[in-house]
Design a protein around this motif. Structure first.
Motif, PDB file in Angstrom:
ATOM      1  N   GLY A  84      -2.486 -30.092  14.327  1.00  0.00           N
ATOM      2  CA  GLY A  84      -1.183 -30.026  14.972  1.00  0.00           C
ATOM      3  C   GLY A  84      -0.121 -29.770  13.920  1.00  0.00           C
ATOM      4  O   GLY A  84      -0.428 -29.620  12.721  1.00  0.00           O
ATOM      5  N   LYS A  85       1.114 -29.760  14.347  1.00  0.00           N
ATOM      6  CA  LYS A  85       2.211 -29.395  13.448  1.00  0.00           C
ATOM      7  C   LYS A  85       2.390 -30.388  12.297  1.00  0.00           C
ATOM      8  O   LYS A  85       2.686 -29.991  11.174  1.00  0.00           O
ATOM      9  N   GLY A  86       2.174 -31.675  12.549  1.00  0.00           N
ATOM     10  CA  GLY A  86       2.302 -32.670  11.477  1.00  0.00           C
ATOM     11  C   GLY A  86       1.274 -32.449  10.379  1.00  0.00           C
ATOM     12  O   GLY A  86       1.599 -32.452   9.186  1.00  0.00           O
ATOM     13  N   ALA A  87       0.024 -32.249  10.771  1.00  0.00           N
ATOM     14  CA  ALA A  87      -1.037 -31.990   9.797  1.00  0.00           C
ATOM     15  C   ALA A  87      -0.760 -30.683   9.043  1.00  0.00           C
ATOM     16  O   ALA A  87      -0.939 -30.606   7.829  1.00  0.00           O
ATOM     17  N   ALA A  88      -0.310 -29.676   9.767  1.00  0.00           N
ATOM     18  CA  ALA A  88       0.002 -28.389   9.133  1.00  0.00           C
ATOM     19  C   ALA A  88       1.087 -28.556   8.074  1.00  0.00           C
ATOM     20  O   ALA A  88       0.988 -27.984   6.983  1.00  0.00           O
ATOM     21  N   ALA A  89       2.107 -29.354   8.371  1.00  0.00           N
ATOM     22  CA  ALA A  89       3.186 -29.586   7.405  1.00  0.00           C
ATOM     23  C   ALA A  89       2.637 -30.231   6.135  1.00  0.00           C
ATOM     24  O   ALA A  89       2.993 -29.835   5.020  1.00  0.00           O
ATOM     25  N   LEU A  90       1.736 -31.218   6.287  1.00  0.00           N
ATOM     26  CA  LEU A  90       1.141 -31.878   5.120  1.00  0.00           C
ATOM     27  C   LEU A  90       0.295 -30.895   4.306  1.00  0.00           C
ATOM     28  O   LEU A  90       0.304 -30.942   3.075  1.00  0.00           O
ATOM     29  N   MET A  91      -0.401 -30.007   4.988  1.00  0.00           N
ATOM     30  CA  MET A  91      -1.224 -29.015   4.291  1.00  0.00           C
ATOM     31  C   MET A  91      -0.358 -28.047   3.497  1.00  0.00           C
ATOM     32  O   MET A  91      -0.680 -27.705   2.356  1.00  0.00           O
TER      33      MET A  91
ATOM     34  N   VAL B  10      -9.485 -26.359  16.643  1.00  0.00           N
ATOM     35  CA  VAL B  10      -8.321 -26.216  17.518  1.00  0.00           C
ATOM     36  C   VAL B  10      -7.046 -26.292  16.683  1.00  0.00           C
ATOM     37  O   VAL B  10      -6.886 -27.219  15.885  1.00  0.00           O
ATOM     38  N   VAL B  11      -6.152 -25.336  16.892  1.00  0.00           N
ATOM     39  CA  VAL B  11      -4.854 -25.341  16.221  1.00  0.00           C
ATOM     40  C   VAL B  11      -3.773 -25.103  17.269  1.00  0.00           C
ATOM     41  O   VAL B  11      -3.943 -24.284  18.172  1.00  0.00           O
ATOM     42  N   SER B  12      -2.669 -25.830  17.150  1.00  0.00           N
ATOM     43  CA  SER B  12      -1.558 -25.581  18.069  1.00  0.00           C
ATOM     44  C   SER B  12      -0.771 -24.370  17.580  1.00  0.00           C
ATOM     45  O   SER B  12      -0.770 -24.051  16.385  1.00  0.00           O
ATOM     46  N   THR B  13      -0.108 -23.706  18.495  1.00  0.00           N
ATOM     47  CA  THR B  13       0.714 -22.542  18.148  1.00  0.00           C
ATOM     48  C   THR B  13       1.775 -22.896  17.105  1.00  0.00           C
ATOM     49  O   THR B  13       1.933 -22.159  16.125  1.00  0.00           O
ATOM     50  N   PRO B  14       2.502 -24.030  17.254  1.00  0.00           N
ATOM     51  CA  PRO B  14       3.483 -24.378  16.211  1.00  0.00           C
ATOM     52  C   PRO B  14       2.835 -24.638  14.845  1.00  0.00           C
ATOM     53  O   PRO B  14       3.392 -24.272  13.815  1.00  0.00           O
TER      54      PRO B  14
ATOM     55  N   CYS C  53      -0.090 -26.567  22.530  1.00  0.00           N
ATOM     56  CA  CYS C  53       0.257 -27.838  21.892  1.00  0.00           C
ATOM     57  C   CYS C  53      -0.988 -28.720  21.855  1.00  0.00           C
ATOM     58  O   CYS C  53      -1.946 -28.483  22.584  1.00  0.00           O
ATOM     59  N   ILE C  54      -0.941 -29.731  21.006  1.00  0.00           N
ATOM     60  CA  ILE C  54      -2.019 -30.711  20.944  1.00  0.00           C
ATOM     61  C   ILE C  54      -1.738 -31.777  22.004  1.00  0.00           C
ATOM     62  O   ILE C  54      -0.605 -32.238  22.148  1.00  0.00           O
TER      63      ILE C  54
END
Length: 148
Positions: free
Chosen positions: A56-63, A75-79, A99-100
């Motif tokens: 999700g977007k939170g995990a993506a930001a950390l990455m 699975v990945v959310s569009t954002p 979305c997740i």
């Protein structure tokens, strides 16, 4: 990447991260493991390859903040996908979703909802940090109550 995906699936892990010759596996739900890794060992994320069940977007930001170079997810959310691509992360996935969904399947993931405030990973970090802190506090209260 195939080896990481195999390990993710066969070990029933939530996340697998490889940095050079070292591979670490994680099993907690949500962003807890990724958050802790970013908070305690950012150097391990820099240039790392990562396989995850759901991003999700939170995990993506950390990455993005950690400098992960390559990601595969079921699975990945569009954002999240947009944030990863904007952050220069090479992304492959099995399914993209708008979305997740939360664990009870009654609405959106609460962290992804909180992350609607920005598309800037630096601005999202305090949001993620506060969310993880609140979840841990709630977990401790729950644990204390069940012990009584």
């Amino acid at each position: 990447m195939d080896e990481l995906i195999r390990l993710l699936n066969e070990g029933n892990y939530s996340c697998v991260v490889r940095q050079g010759e070292e591979t670490r596996t994680f099993s907690r739900r949500g962003v807890a493991d990724l958050y802790d890794l970013y908070a305690t060992d950012r150097a391990f994320l820099k240039g790392a390859w990562l396989a995850d069940k759901v991003i999700g977007k939170g995990a993506a930001a950390l990455m993005v903040l950690g400098g992960v170079s390559r990601v595969w997810t079921r699975v990945v959310s569009t954002p999240a996908l947009a944030l990863l691509r904007k952050g220069g992360v090479e992304v492959a996935y099995a399914e993209e979703v708008p979305c997740i969904i939360n664990r009870t399947r009654t609405g959106r993931c609460p962290l992804e909802t909180l992350c609607d405030v920005s598309d800037n990973p630096v601005e999202l970090y305090p949001v993620i940090e506060d969310f993880v802190r609140r979840m841990r506090e709630a977990g401790e209260k729950e644990k204390t109550i069940s012990e009584k």
